[in-house]
Every structure is written in C-alpha cells, then in structure tokens.
Enzyme design. Structure first.
Site, short mmCIF file in Angstrom:
data_model
loop_
_atom_site.label_atom_id
_atom_site.label_comp_id
_atom_site.label_asym_id
_atom_site.label_seq_id
_atom_site.Cartn_x
_atom_site.Cartn_y
_atom_site.Cartn_z
N TRP A 431 1.02 -1.18 0.21
CA TRP A 431 -0.17 0.37 0.26
C TRP A 431 0.68 1.51 0.05
CZ3 TRP A 431 -0.77 4.85 2.55
CH2 TRP A 431 -1.50 4.83 2.42
N TYR A 435 0.97 4.29 -2.87
CA TYR A 435 0.51 5.71 -3.06
C TYR A 435 1.85 6.76 -3.09
CZ TYR A 435 -1.81 9.26 -0.59
OH TYR A 435 -2.41 10.10 -0.81
N ASP A 451 -6.02 -0.24 -0.49
CA ASP A 451 -7.13 1.26 0.57
C ASP A 451 -8.07 0.98 1.19
OD1 ASP A 451 -6.10 4.35 0.97
OD2 ASP A 451 -8.26 4.36 0.06
#
Length: 502
Positions: A431, A435, A451
């Site tokens: 994640w 990101y 997410d």
C-alpha cells in the site's frame, strides 16, 4: 510518431485548446511552426505538415512562431506513447539542469548508447541531444520574453554553461540571437500588467514570474483543496486561490507563489529569494509535475469513463489531475510518517520533523520559512518525541539509510521495480509503495488496491470490496489506475474517513 492529419487539421482550424501541445503545425511556405491555437490566419492544408513535438519540428529546420510561441505550449502527451526507456530518459534529462551525454544517460538506464539513440530516432524522430537543445532553447526564449533577467543569466538558467554555445544553439533554432529577441521585446504591456497584478508582489522585493500553460479544463480550486488539507506548517500554505511554498534548489533558496489565470489557461508563478544557483528550469519541471499540468485529460477520461462509477465522478470533476509532490524523498517520508493515521495527524507529525531537523531562513519581509530536511540532514537523526511508534521511527531510519546508499531509486523507476525496492525495507508494504509511486513519483498506473477508501467506494450493499476485486476492476483502467483511485476518493466526499490519509 504517427499523427492523424484529419484530426490535426480540424483542431488547428478550430483553434481547439484541448489539442494545444499535442502537435505542432509546420508551414512549408514560411518555414515556421505553430501551436494549434495560433491566432494567425490558418495556412492552406497543402502547405502544412504536422509534428508531434516541437523538437521534431525544429530538427526538420522550422523555426518557432513568435505569435503563438511554441515555448509556452503545455507538455506534449505524445511522450506518454513512447517506449518506457525513452520516457525514463526524458525524465532524467529534465531532472538535471545541465546536459548529460548520451553515454552517461544510457549507462544510468542500463542500455547501450547506440540502442538509446535508435529508440529516440524510432519513437521521436530526433536524437536525445536535439530534444535537450530544443527544449532548453524554448525555455530560454520564454525567459527572454517574460522576464528582465540578463541574457547571461538566462543561458545559465536554461542549462548552458557556455554563453557562446547558448547563442549558437538559440540562433540555430530561432534564426536570431538571444540579444535580438530581447531588443524586440516590448516592455510596455508587461509593465502595465505588473502594475495591474503585481502591486503586492513588488512589496516582497524582486520577483521573477514564470507562466505555466495547460490544456483546459483544470479544476484549480479542487487541487488547492487537496493541498490545503495537507499543507506543511512553515513550508506550504494555501491562502484563498494561491499556493505558496518555500524551497531550496540548485543553490537558490526562496519562496514561490502560484495562482491560476483561468482566462488564459495558465498558472502564474512568482519566485523570490536569494542565491547564485540556477533554479528556474527545474522549478518549472517540478511544478508541472506537482499540478499535473501535462496530463492528457481527454485520453484519461475516455478510458475511465467506461466504468459507470468513474464516469459519474468525471461529470463532477472533468479534466481530473493527479496531485503530485514537490520532492519524491519528502513525500515518501510523509507517507511513512502517516501510515494508518489521518491527514491532520500525519501533517502535524511531518511539521514536527521539519521544525526539528529542517533549515530555516528569513525573507525580505522578516517572515521565517522552513525547508524540508534532506536525507543527508536526517542521517543518524533521532525521531523521539515526534509522536511515532518505535517501529515507525525505525522504518524512517531504514528508509533514510536506503536513500543515502542508493538502494532506493527515485529517478523514474518502473512501478514494479519501485515497489520491490521499498517493500524490501522493514515496515513498508505494498500500500505504502503504491501510494508513494502514485503521488511522490506521479506514476499514472500506481494503484493502492488495499486502500480503505477505494474498497469503500467500490463496495456494494454496505459491504466493502476485497483488494482482489479492486485489482480486477482496475485492470480496465490501465494505464490510468492512479486517476481512477483519485476519483474514487473524491466520490466519498470525505477524504479524512477514506484511505487517502497521507
């Protein structure tokens, strides 16, 4: 690169701003090339030839139009259609003020110089050197017309360490010298505009203005709302419709203010500060990425609108832009600091980091500004008292060390390589890697599938979607999954409760 002459003809005859920078029209009878929005009388179709980039037109022997000024055209989305290696090469070329040899560039990319030249010839029709020279000459022309900087300073700002070489390249492309362009430039309209727009700016001391053109639509207010919620105390500020930030770049330290001139489809950048460095070219490149000014919004929307949920959001937010980051390292640290906490909490902790480890300076008005600390300044730093867990502090130290040891590559790596590099460090999962790739590196296909906000937006009957379901659905959004993620967050109308917390 292949262009559809029928589409190009229709666009230039209509002066359609959606195509500004997407191609250039060269006029055989005059030897000039123009933007599609050129106000001059359109030439006959049999007298024109179309080029995908300004570099290609200039390399063919055409000189830039002085009315529509190709130097001010938005970045060409044609770059996105070339090979990955060429894209990475272009990014590396634009990330350095001075020119790099083809051999050095090829070595950094892990290919031979002969192969790199062949890729440029195949995909762009010009050599790496021709691209570099044309882009820098166009940027220099912009400074000659839009600023009062001395010619020698402009040469340096544009990446030329030799004034003689700068004059030679500039004359080859424009068929006139930089000094001649400066003499031709009328200051009367500029003075009137500065009196009209720059009263407040003049009180802050000497200000240099840059203009960043874009293809409409651009939802400036929505972009500012995004940055306002994440503004770093002492470093960033959003006041009304103005974005402000302190920065240090290439020996120059100062403050910039950015605001929108929507009627002219451009952002205005006011730069003030001190130092002997040349920062304007790199500042221009960073801001274009920060505000995603070169996005091919037509193509992005066409792909994403196939999904009913995204199509609905595109009606609310046409011309979606992906908010970027001023500096990838800075953003990576902010993402790590803010794992599993809210936007406000993450911003507060990042502000403490800046106050403890960042440099500060005072501007001409006596206002204190802070700079985000570099990896070197954070080497061996202690992170106690910032509000971090021990594990998070250790992850921060590991990331700083990996950056200094060049085990983390910020120079436009491929998405898979980036995720593999950073997830090898303790405390960083997919994640966070995705990101950072999405916002810190502006990778359009990055997608943090786990997410919470994405899973909520894709859920049905009150049940969140599963990460595998999100990945499967997002396959249809490639290569614009990052924009799809942003639209999903926007659809929730409450980003603090969504996964977009960094």
């Amino acid at each position: 690169m292949q262009l559809d002459p029928a589409i190009c003809s229709s666009a230039r005859l209509a002066r359609d701003r959606r195509f500004d920078g997407c191609f250039f029209t060269a006029v055989k009878t005059t030897g000039i090339f123009c933007r599609p929005i050129c106000p001059a009388r359109p030439p006959l179709e049999q007298n024109v030839i179309y080029y995908a980039t300004a570099a290609e037109a200039a390399n063919a022997g055409y000189r830039p139009c002085l009315r529509c000024r190709p130097d001010a055209a938005p970045g060409s989305p044609a770059w996105g259609l070339v090979s990955t290696t060429v894209q990475r090469a272009l990014t590396l070329m634009r990330s350095e003020r001075e020119a790099q040899s083809v051999e050095t560039l090829a070595e950094r990319l892990g290919v031979s110089s002969r192969y790199l030249r062949r890729l440029f010839a195949e995909h762009l029709g010009v050599s790496p050197l021709a691209v570099w020279q044309t882009e820098r000459a166009l940027f220099a022309f912009r400074l000659l017309r839009d600023t009062a900087l001395p010619v020698a300073d402009i040469a340096y700002e544009a990446g030329f360490n030799s004034l003689r070489r700068f004059n030679g390249v500039f004359k080859q492309i424009y068929q006139r010298t930089p000094s001649a362009v400066r003499r031709e430039k009328s200051r009367r309209e500029e003075v009137r505009r500065e009196k009209r727009e720059g009263v407040a700016a003049s009180a802050r001391g000497p200000v240099t203005r840059l203009y960043l053109d874009y293809r409409p639509p651009l939802d400036w207010s929505r972009l500012l709302d995004f940055f306002r919620a994440r503004a770093l105390k002492g470093v960033e500020q959003v006041e009304g419709e103005v974005y402000r930030r302190s920065f240090a770049l290439e020996g120059f330290r100062g403050v910039m203010r950015v605001y929108d001139q929507g009627a002219r489809n451009r952002l205005v950048v006011e730069v003030s500060g001190e130092g002997g460095g040349a920062a304007l070219y790199l500042l221009n490149q960073r801001l274009r990425r920060l505000f995603d000014l070169d996005a091919d919004t037509e193509e992005i929307s066409a792909v994403l609108a196939r999904d009913p949920l995204l199509a609905e959001q595109l009606q609310v937010s046409p011309g979606v832009r992906l908010p970027g980051a001023w500096d990838p390292f800075e953003y990576a640290l902010r993402a790590i600091l803010g794992q599993q906490i809210s936007v406000a909490a993450a911003t507060t902790i990042a502000g403490r980091l800046v106050a403890r480890h960042g440099e500060s300076f005072v501007d001409d008005e006596g206002e204190t500004h802070h700079l985000f600390p570099t990896a070197g300044q954070l080497a061996g730093a202690g992170f106690d008292g910032l509000g971090l867990t021990r594990a998070r502090a250790q992850t921060l130290r590991e990331f700083v060390t990996a950056t200094l040891e060049e085990r983390v590559d910020f120079a436009e790596p491929q998405l898979e390589d980036w995720c593999r590099q950073v997830t090898a460090l303790p405390g960083i999962g997919d994640w966070t890697a995705q990101y950072i790739a999405m916002r810190g590196l502006s990778m359009p296909d990055a997608f943090p599938a786990s997410d919470l906000g994405i899973l909520q937006a894709l859920g049905t009957n009150g049940e969140k979607a599963k990460p595998k379901q999100a990945l499967a659905r997002a396959e249809h959004w490639r290569p614009w999954r990052a924009y799809g993620a942003l639209l999903l967050w926007q659809s929730l109308k409450a980003t603090d409760t969504a996964g977009d917390t960094k």
